[in-house]
Design an enzyme around this catalytic site. Structure first.
Site, short mmCIF file in Angstrom:
data_model
loop_
_atom_site.label_atom_id
_atom_site.label_comp_id
_atom_site.label_asym_id
_atom_site.label_seq_id
_atom_site.Cartn_x
_atom_site.Cartn_y
_atom_site.Cartn_z
N SER A 32 108.27 55.05 3.37
CA SER A 32 107.68 53.72 3.58
C SER A 32 108.69 52.59 3.41
O SER A 32 109.31 52.47 2.36
CB SER A 32 106.57 53.47 2.56
N HIS A 63 105.82 53.18 8.91
CA HIS A 63 106.32 54.48 9.37
C HIS A 63 106.36 54.46 10.89
O HIS A 63 105.32 54.51 11.55
CB HIS A 63 105.40 55.61 8.92
N HIS A 85 101.44 62.27 6.06
CA HIS A 85 101.00 62.61 4.71
C HIS A 85 99.69 63.39 4.78
O HIS A 85 98.93 63.24 5.75
CB HIS A 85 100.74 61.34 3.90
N TYR A 87 97.09 62.65 3.15
CA TYR A 87 95.94 61.73 3.13
C TYR A 87 95.56 61.21 4.52
O TYR A 87 94.50 60.63 4.70
CB TYR A 87 96.16 60.55 2.16
N GLU A 88 96.46 61.42 5.51
CA GLU A 88 96.10 61.03 6.88
C GLU A 88 95.20 62.09 7.53
O GLU A 88 94.80 61.95 8.68
CB GLU A 88 97.37 60.84 7.71
N ALA A 115 108.77 56.01 -1.14
CA ALA A 115 108.43 54.89 -2.02
C ALA A 115 107.57 55.45 -3.14
O ALA A 115 106.72 56.32 -2.89
CB ALA A 115 107.66 53.84 -1.23
N ASN A 237 106.91 49.49 -7.06
CA ASN A 237 105.95 48.79 -7.93
C ASN A 237 105.84 49.53 -9.25
O ASN A 237 106.19 50.71 -9.32
CB ASN A 237 104.56 48.76 -7.25
N HIS A 249 99.88 47.95 -0.37
CA HIS A 249 100.94 48.58 0.44
C HIS A 249 102.00 47.56 0.90
O HIS A 249 103.16 47.92 1.11
CB HIS A 249 100.31 49.28 1.66
N1 HPA Z 1 101.35 55.37 -6.51
C1 HPA Z 1 101.41 56.33 -5.56
N2 HPA Z 1 102.17 56.24 -4.50
C2 HPA Z 1 102.97 55.15 -4.37
C3 HPA Z 1 102.97 54.12 -5.32
C4 HPA Z 1 102.10 54.24 -6.46
O1 HPA Z 1 102.04 53.37 -7.34
N3 HPA Z 1 103.84 53.18 -4.89
C5 HPA Z 1 104.38 53.65 -3.72
N4 HPA Z 1 103.85 54.83 -3.40
#
Ligand code: HPA
Length: 283
Positions: A32, A63, A85, A87-88, A115, A237, A249
């Site tokens: 990402s 992406h 992923h 989750y998609e 990320a 983050n 995101h």
């Molecule tokens: N959690 C899960 N996936 C992530 C995060 C997060 O805080 N940040 C970027 N991808």
């Protein structure tokens, strides 16, 4: 991986070879907001994921969803600009397909990037973290199903989920370039909802430093194939409950964009220094 998966990987490899010509032997998967590597490449030949048979198209902002062959400041490189992923809605087999494709195309090393959220309070947004271990909390595995012993063992050893020699080289490269590179353990969850503060406290106790929603199946598939692999995470983050901010995101892609110059130099130099076994330092 069963014979059906294997034949679909080989079919995908044929299509890619026909479309892109000579395939570089170093590959990178761009997570990402980290697509800058593909943007800076020249002598580019590229193929959208949806033109590769069996390849699932990426549905996530940040992406790009294309496979790019070319050069990064003179270094021949194959870049997956984007990934898919679980989750998609994709299976682990589909998520691991890029890794198997790299192997079928003759790539000799793979660097995956992603990320992540920081669980360890010593990390901050913008940090780059080399993964030296992982905790698979996706509760799925890309090797489920009939195993093809020609490709790898039924029960692959995961005592080093990333390649120790490649990790050492990336740490040395970062030091030489004056780029901060931490080391850590990633917990992988399936997402797409971010974690709750209680889940993050649990992951802290389990020994995770960062958390993400990708990479785990890729590392398992690469180890199964014996493909040397390393993974660099960009902390975008602090994980849920560790900062006052709600997770979003856009924060992920914005922070990744801020570190892109260091990230680019580390990827370029680390991959160029890597010598697959059997290759001499002068080749
Ligand atoms: N959690 C899960 N996936 C992530 C995060 C997060 O805080 N940040 C970027 N991808």
């Amino acid at each position: 991986m069963d014979s059906q998966t294997r034949s679909s990987v080989l079919q995908a490899a044929r299509v890619v070879q026909e479309a892109l010509g000579e395939i570089p032997d170093r590959a990178v998967v761009l997570g990402s907001g980290l697509g800058v590597v593909a943007e800076r490449m020249d002598k580019v030949r590229s193929l959208p994921f949806d033109r590769i048979p069996g390849f699932p198209p990426s549905t996530v902002p940040g992406h790009a969803g294309r496979l790019v062959a070319g050069e990064l400041e003179g270094l021949p490189l194959l870049a997956f600009a984007g990934r898919v992923h679980g989750y998609e809605g994709y299976t682990q087999e589909q998520v691991a397909l890029p890794v198997r494709l790299c192997h079928a195309l003759g790539c000799r090393v793979l660097l995956t990037t992603n990320a992540v959220g920081a669980i360890n309070r010593l990390l901050s947004p913008g940090d780059l973290v080399l993964l030296d271990d992982q905790i698979n909390l996706m509760f799925r595995n890309p090797l489920r199903g009939v195993n093809d012993p020609e490709l790898g063992p039924r029960f692959p050893d995961m005592s080093a989920p990333t390649d120790p020699a490649f990790n050492r080289l990336l740490r040395e490269t970062a030091l030489d370039l004056g780029i901060g590179l931490k080391t850590g353990v990633m917990a992988g969850l399936s997402g797409p909802s971010y974690e709750t503060p209680a889940e993050i406290r649990m992951l802290q106790r389990l020994g995770a430093d960062v958390v993400g929603m990708s990479t785990i199946p890729e590392l398992i598939a690469a180890r199964h194939l014996g493909l040397p692999v390393a993974s660099i995470s960009c902390v975008t983050n602090m994980a849920a409950g560790l900062s006052a901010q709600a997770l979003d995101h856009t924060e992920v892609t914005d922070t990744a964009a801020e570190v892109r110059e260091d990230f680019l130099r580390l990827v370029r130099e680390g991959l160029s220094r890597f010598r697959p076994s059997g290759e001499t330092a002068t080749s």
